[in-house]
Design an enzyme around this catalytic site. Structure first.
Site, PDB file in Angstrom:
ATOM      1  CD  GLN A  51      38.940  26.303  46.632  1.00  0.00           C
ATOM      2  OE1 GLN A  51      40.282  26.410  47.544  1.00  0.00           O
ATOM      3  NE2 GLN A  51      38.172  25.465  46.566  1.00  0.00           N
ATOM      4  CB  CYS A  52      36.598  33.874  47.715  1.00  0.00           C
ATOM      5  SG  CYS A  52      36.615  35.704  48.320  1.00  0.00           S
ATOM      6  N   GLY A  53      38.485  34.261  50.311  1.00  0.00           N
ATOM      7  CA  GLY A  53      38.643  34.345  51.927  1.00  0.00           C
ATOM      8  C   GLY A  53      37.262  34.766  52.204  1.00  0.00           C
TER       9      GLY A  53
END
Length: 158
Positions: free
Chosen positions: A34-36
């Protein structure tokens, strides 16, 4: 201690020896779906597809220590990364990459290859460590360094 002395758990909870990767170049990455920086999964996968048969092992170690960006566990995490990012390289069980419960792998990596200004802590998801065929940590790359920018280093080691 060598990186090959360290044991890790697979996404299914099975114990795996990193000695299984002895003689390979390893790119070890702490990941979070879910990280950029999650679009880097595609670049990591491309490296895996291009160089696995030449001796590269891309190894993903999910961590939920940075703003809870890895809420998934085990097989659901692996399936998510396969479906959404095309990942087929190994993703292991979630681990701590910093703090009191730091996994021995990351304790070894951060001690052997400190980051900017000599700081040992992992600052964010997608920090990458390049390990040569003899288990020596060659270089640490910050999260902002894309897999494409690491390719020339990998080519030299292969």
């Amino acid at each position: 201690m060598s990186v090959y002395d360290i044991k890790v758990n697979s996404s299914r909870g099975e114990t795996k020896d990193l000695s299984d990767y002895e003689g390979k170049v390893m790119l070890i990455v702490n990941t979070a779906s879910q990280c950029g920086f999650a679009p880097q999964f595609k670049g990591l996968q491309r490296l895996h597809e291009t160089y696995a048969d030449k001796g590269l092992a891309v190894l993903g170690f999910p961590s939920n220590q940075f703003r809870n960006q890895e809420p998934l566990e085990g097989e659901s995490l692996t399936e998510h990364c396969q479906i959404n990012h095309g990942v087929t390289f190994p993703l292991f069980a979630k681990i701590d990459v910093k703090g009191n419960d730091i996994h021995p792998l990351y304790q070894h990596l951060t001690n052997a290859s400190p980051g900017f200004l000599g700081l040992k802590n992992i600052k964010w998801n997608f920090t990458k460590f390049l390990v040569d065929r003899n288990g020596k940590i060659i270089k640490r790359f910050s999260p902002t360094v894309t897999p494409e920018k690491i390719e020339s280093y990998i080519q030299k080691l292969l």
